[in-house]
Design a protein around this motif. Structure first.
Motif, PDB file in Angstrom:
ATOM      1  N   ASP A  30      22.208  52.599  67.823  1.00  7.68           N
ATOM      2  CA  ASP A  30      23.247  53.490  68.349  1.00  7.68           C
ATOM      3  C   ASP A  30      23.821  54.419  67.273  1.00  7.68           C
ATOM      4  O   ASP A  30      24.453  55.412  67.597  1.00  7.68           O
ATOM      5  N   SER A  31      23.628  54.100  66.006  1.00  5.11           N
ATOM      6  CA  SER A  31      24.048  54.989  64.926  1.00  5.11           C
ATOM      7  C   SER A  31      23.410  54.470  63.639  1.00  5.11           C
ATOM      8  O   SER A  31      22.929  53.333  63.595  1.00  5.11           O
ATOM      9  N   ALA A  32      23.412  55.309  62.609  1.00  4.72           N
ATOM     10  CA  ALA A  32      22.738  54.895  61.373  1.00  4.72           C
ATOM     11  C   ALA A  32      23.336  55.656  60.201  1.00  4.72           C
ATOM     12  O   ALA A  32      24.042  56.659  60.390  1.00  4.72           O
ATOM     13  N   GLY A  33      23.048  55.164  59.003  1.00  6.00           N
ATOM     14  CA  GLY A  33      23.559  55.871  57.823  1.00  6.00           C
ATOM     15  C   GLY A  33      22.896  55.399  56.547  1.00  6.00           C
ATOM     16  O   GLY A  33      22.277  54.335  56.508  1.00  6.00           O
ATOM     17  N   ILE A  34      23.009  56.246  55.510  1.00  4.68           N
ATOM     18  CA  ILE A  34      22.517  55.845  54.195  1.00  4.68           C
ATOM     19  C   ILE A  34      23.555  56.188  53.123  1.00  4.68           C
ATOM     20  O   ILE A  34      24.366  57.103  53.306  1.00  4.68           O
ATOM     21  N   HIS A  72      21.390  51.534  56.929  1.00  7.19           N
ATOM     22  CA  HIS A  72      21.750  50.633  58.032  1.00  7.19           C
ATOM     23  C   HIS A  72      21.487  51.293  59.372  1.00  7.19           C
ATOM     24  O   HIS A  72      21.738  52.481  59.546  1.00  7.19           O
ATOM     25  N   THR A  73      20.945  50.538  60.305  1.00  2.00           N
ATOM     26  CA  THR A  73      20.880  51.011  61.688  1.00  2.00           C
ATOM     27  C   THR A  73      21.694  50.036  62.528  1.00  2.00           C
ATOM     28  O   THR A  73      21.589  48.824  62.368  1.00  2.00           O
ATOM     29  N   ARG A  74      22.535  50.565  63.422  1.00  2.00           N
ATOM     30  CA  ARG A  74      23.620  49.750  63.990  1.00  2.00           C
ATOM     31  C   ARG A  74      23.421  49.409  65.471  1.00  2.00           C
ATOM     32  O   ARG A  74      22.916  50.232  66.246  1.00  2.00           O
ATOM     33  N   TRP A  75      23.843  48.224  65.837  1.00  2.00           N
ATOM     34  CA  TRP A  75      24.027  47.820  67.223  1.00  2.00           C
ATOM     35  C   TRP A  75      25.491  47.405  67.289  1.00  2.00           C
ATOM     36  O   TRP A  75      25.879  46.366  66.755  1.00  2.00           O
ATOM     37  N   THR A  77      29.169  46.178  67.471  1.00  2.00           N
ATOM     38  CA  THR A  77      29.927  45.015  67.952  1.00  2.00           C
ATOM     39  C   THR A  77      31.411  45.373  67.932  1.00  2.00           C
ATOM     40  O   THR A  77      32.032  45.477  68.973  1.00  2.00           O
ATOM     41  N   HIS A  78      31.975  45.617  66.731  1.00  2.00           N
ATOM     42  CA  HIS A  78      33.393  46.001  66.638  1.00  2.00           C
ATOM     43  C   HIS A  78      33.470  47.518  66.544  1.00  2.00           C
ATOM     44  O   HIS A  78      33.118  48.084  65.516  1.00  2.00           O
ATOM     45  N   GLY A  79      33.960  48.160  67.592  1.00  2.00           N
ATOM     46  CA  GLY A  79      34.110  49.618  67.522  1.00  2.00           C
ATOM     47  C   GLY A  79      32.938  50.327  68.171  1.00  2.00           C
ATOM     48  O   GLY A  79      31.785  49.928  68.015  1.00  2.00           O
ATOM     49  N   ILE A  80      33.260  51.416  68.866  1.00  2.00           N
ATOM     50  CA  ILE A  80      32.226  52.168  69.600  1.00  2.00           C
ATOM     51  C   ILE A  80      31.211  52.781  68.627  1.00  2.00           C
ATOM     52  O   ILE A  80      31.525  52.974  67.460  1.00  2.00           O
ATOM     53  N   PRO A  81      30.016  53.103  69.142  1.00  2.00           N
ATOM     54  CA  PRO A  81      29.067  53.804  68.281  1.00  2.00           C
ATOM     55  C   PRO A  81      29.600  55.200  67.963  1.00  2.00           C
ATOM     56  O   PRO A  81      29.792  56.006  68.875  1.00  2.00           O
ATOM     57  N   ASN A 573      21.414  49.771  75.331  1.00  2.00           N
ATOM     58  CA  ASN A 573      22.324  48.635  75.072  1.00  2.00           C
ATOM     59  C   ASN A 573      21.673  47.410  74.430  1.00  2.00           C
ATOM     60  O   ASN A 573      22.345  46.414  74.192  1.00  2.00           O
ATOM     61  N   LEU A 574      20.388  47.443  74.212  1.00  2.00           N
ATOM     62  CA  LEU A 574      19.714  46.234  73.721  1.00  2.00           C
ATOM     63  C   LEU A 574      19.407  46.315  72.235  1.00  2.00           C
ATOM     64  O   LEU A 574      19.514  47.363  71.620  1.00  2.00           O
ATOM     65  N   ALA A 575      19.024  45.198  71.681  1.00  2.00           N
ATOM     66  CA  ALA A 575      18.478  45.141  70.323  1.00  2.00           C
ATOM     67  C   ALA A 575      17.534  43.963  70.316  1.00  2.00           C
ATOM     68  O   ALA A 575      17.668  43.042  71.128  1.00  2.00           O
ATOM     69  N   LYS A 576      16.574  43.975  69.414  1.00  2.00           N
ATOM     70  CA  LYS A 576      15.551  42.932  69.506  1.00  2.00           C
ATOM     71  C   LYS A 576      16.014  41.578  68.986  1.00  2.00           C
ATOM     72  O   LYS A 576      15.726  40.559  69.564  1.00  2.00           O
ATOM     73  N   SER A 577      16.695  41.608  67.871  1.00  2.00           N
ATOM     74  CA  SER A 577      17.024  40.335  67.253  1.00  2.00           C
ATOM     75  C   SER A 577      18.529  40.131  67.394  1.00  2.00           C
ATOM     76  O   SER A 577      19.311  40.847  66.781  1.00  2.00           O
TER      77      SER A 577
END
Ligand code: F6R
Length: 581
Positions: A30-34, A72-75, A77-81, A573-577
């Motif tokens: 849902d979002s990512a950064g370096i 980081h690539t995000r799924w 949990t705390h806080g909207i994407p 809305n999903l993630a693999k792990s």
């Protein structure tokens, strides 16, 4: 759930990080950064959406000369994407990325706010960065040690600090490994993210800090140095490539015949390589999602073999008051081996002195490492978020374990034919596409079956709904008339899985009940029938039948999702792990 990669070494990390994030995207998207770092500067770039948006942004910015980076690539949990909530988070001199959940983040935040620490986001990760920065004086390791003593929950962290040219990492209940390259080091949630650059890796134990500079790494826990061996991964990069397929889901379904054949060749004449379940009086089977449905198939098989079986989803099992009887084996089924609830269930069983058996894909995973026994399903890397080949291999291992309890000649005769029969079934793509054409405009689909056919129904229904977003439910065939039948309307699609000989006629009667209320039936069985739509698979030993039926339902789910234009490999809305509760 969330993917992490970090690098320190002779090269500029940018390319490694973006390439690695793409391979970790299955863990959240849902979002990512370096963050890139050199002696004097730290540059952070973040973006909402998939890695491709981050890549575009990175390519359009002037990138600093750097030799250290974290990404980081995000799924969420705390806080909207959002961009602000995306990682890396920088507070003062500390910048970090995080995978996991900090359960006491609220209390820690309030405590820091009293000390006038300001927060920009609603994430738990910013709290870790703020706490570490609060403890940091001139020693990052000391700050990490103080910080983790305060954290409740799970974390894998890659950390950099403005003051030093080093990379730090630590993990607790979330995966993270150290990759060793000739001229640098990586940390990553998954070896697949770096396999193009090194196959050498070191496993990190819980709360061990790894400190890396340009030449060396050192692992410590509570100030004590820890020596760990360097392992060699045999993961091939081909597992990371589409190899001409449009989607990983299809590529992975198509790999099933060869992978099934490999497992059959390995164990057919070497059953002693598998644990002997005969010595157990009780079996508990635990997993989540599809892994749980593979376990349901196991329940029916082991019960038929004469063993008492209990089954539960891991998120319930971990909180139940379970009476562990003597001679109990707890089977944990997990592709990733990192599913938080399944890990907790395993630890509960271990601490109650039950033997534990992992049926798992990822050899380096927590579950593979902490169970009494493990059987690897050897699926290679599964990239599509919806599991296909791993499910089939889980079922195959369960079936072989059951055969080992009660050997019979017919099973072996049928076993060796499975790869070829499976291949023939998968080759009929035109057939599945046509069937998908008749389904994709519907908004409700039902699956019914009894016993093993019910377990198959559950998996067929999950596969369809998760990739196509069509609402779908599965019911024990006899249960529908206790309420749900009121949802059957003119044209409602009902898949009836009817391979179980003993209950065949009963399920057919249930199918007729829904037909007379307007349902459009799709018969899934082993005998030619007069229904307008049907999927017919070869009849084989009942312990092997799911191996031929489930792939046909995977194909239908794929083509229905394709027709609906869904993001097949990364459903919303999903993630693999799933490394959070
Ligand atoms: C569905 C799916 C999930 C997983 C579940 C468990 O297609 O992939 O339901 O089966 O999240 O994951 P593992 O097997 O990694 O523990």
């Amino acid at each position: 759930m969330c993917g992490i990669i970090g690098y320190i070494g002779k090269e500029n990390p940018k390319e490694f990080l973006i390439e690695g994030l793409k391979k970790l995207e299955y863990r959240g998207y849902d979002s990512a950064g370096i963050a890139l770092k050199n002696k004097t500067e730290t540059q952070i770039i973040k973006s909402v959406g998939k890695i491709s948006s981050l890549e575009e942004k990175v390519n359009n910015e002037k990138i600093i000369e750097a030799n250290i980076g974290i990404a980081h690539t995000r799924w969420a949990t705390h806080g909207i994407p959002s961009e602000v909530n995306a990682h890396p988070h920088k507070v003062g001199k500390i910048t970090l990325v995080h995978n996991g959940i900090i359960e006491n983040a609220k209390e820690l935040k309030e405590e820091l706010q009293k000390e006038n620490v300001e927060f920009k986001t609603t994430t738990d990760t910013e709290v870790i960065a703020a706490l570490m920065n609060y403890y940091y004086k001139d020693d990052v390791k000391a700050a990490i040690e103080k910080t983790i003593k305060r954290l409740k929950g799970s974390y894998a962290l890659a950390i950099i600090c403005d003051d030093c040219e080093k990379l730090y990492a630590i993990r607790c209940e979330s995966p993270l490994i150290l990759g060793v390259k000739e001229d640098g080091f990586f940390v990553t949630s998954d070896i697949g993210a770096i396999i193009n650059h090194t196959n050498k890796y070191v496993l990190l134990g819980e709360n061990e800090i790894v400190e890396m500079d340009y030449n060396n790494y050192k692992i410590t826990k509570n100030g004590q140095e820890i020596k760990r061996e360097i392992n060699i991964s045999d993961l091939k990069d081909k597992d990371n490539n589409l190899q001409g397929y449009e989607h990983y889901m299809m590529k992975e379904i198509m790999e099933e015949p060869v992978l099934v054949d490999n497992i059959i060749r390995k164990y057919k004449d070497n059953l002693d390589l598998l644990p002997d379940l005969k010595k157990y009086k009780h079996i508990h089977i635990v997993g989540c999602g599809s892994a749980y449905y593979a376990g349901m198939i196991g329940k029916y098989l082991f019960e038929d073999d004469g063993i008492k079986v209990e089954i539960d989803v891991a998120s319930e099992y971990r909180y139940r008051n379970i009476i562990y009887e003597k001679d109990t084996l707890v089977i944990l089924i997990s592709q990733s081996g990192e599913t938080a609830d399944t890990i907790a269930a395993m630890r509960k069983a271990n601490s109650n002195n039950a033997d534990t058996l992992a049926i798992v894909n990822v050899e380096t995973s927590t579950i593979a490492r902490e169970c009494t026994y493990k059987v690897l399903i050897e699926a290679g890397r599964e990239v599509a978020v919806a599991t296909t080949k791993a499910f089939i291999l889980q079922v195959l291992i369960i079936s072989l374990l059951s055969y080992k309890i009660k050997e019979d000649k017919k099973y072996l005769e049928d076993l060796v034919k499975i790869p070829q029969q499976l291949k023939v079934l998968l080759d009929k793509s035109g057939f599945y596409k046509k069937l998908a054409d008749s389904i994709y405009k519907h908004e409700d689909v039902f699956f019914i079956g009894r016993r093993i056919d019910y377990a198959i129904s559950m998996e067929g229904s999950l596969k369809l709904k998760e990739v196509s977003y069509i609402h779908s439910d599965s019911y024990q065939a006899g249960e529908l008339k206790h309420g749900t039948i009121s949802l059957i309307n003119d044209g409602t699609i009902v898949f009836a899985i009817v391979t179980d000989e003993e209950t065949h006629d009963k399920t057919i009667s249930n199918l007729e009940e829904v037909i007379s209320r307007g349902a459009h039936p799709i018969y899934v069985g082993t005998e030619e029938c007069s229904y307008e739509s049907s999927i017919i698979v070869p009849k084989v030993h009942k312990k092997l039948q799911p191996l031929l039926v489930v792939p046909t339902l995977q194909m239908i789910a794929y083509y229905v999702a394709y027709k609906r234009g869904c993001d097949i490999d990364k459903p919303k809305n999903l993630a693999k792990s799933v490394t959070v509760e």
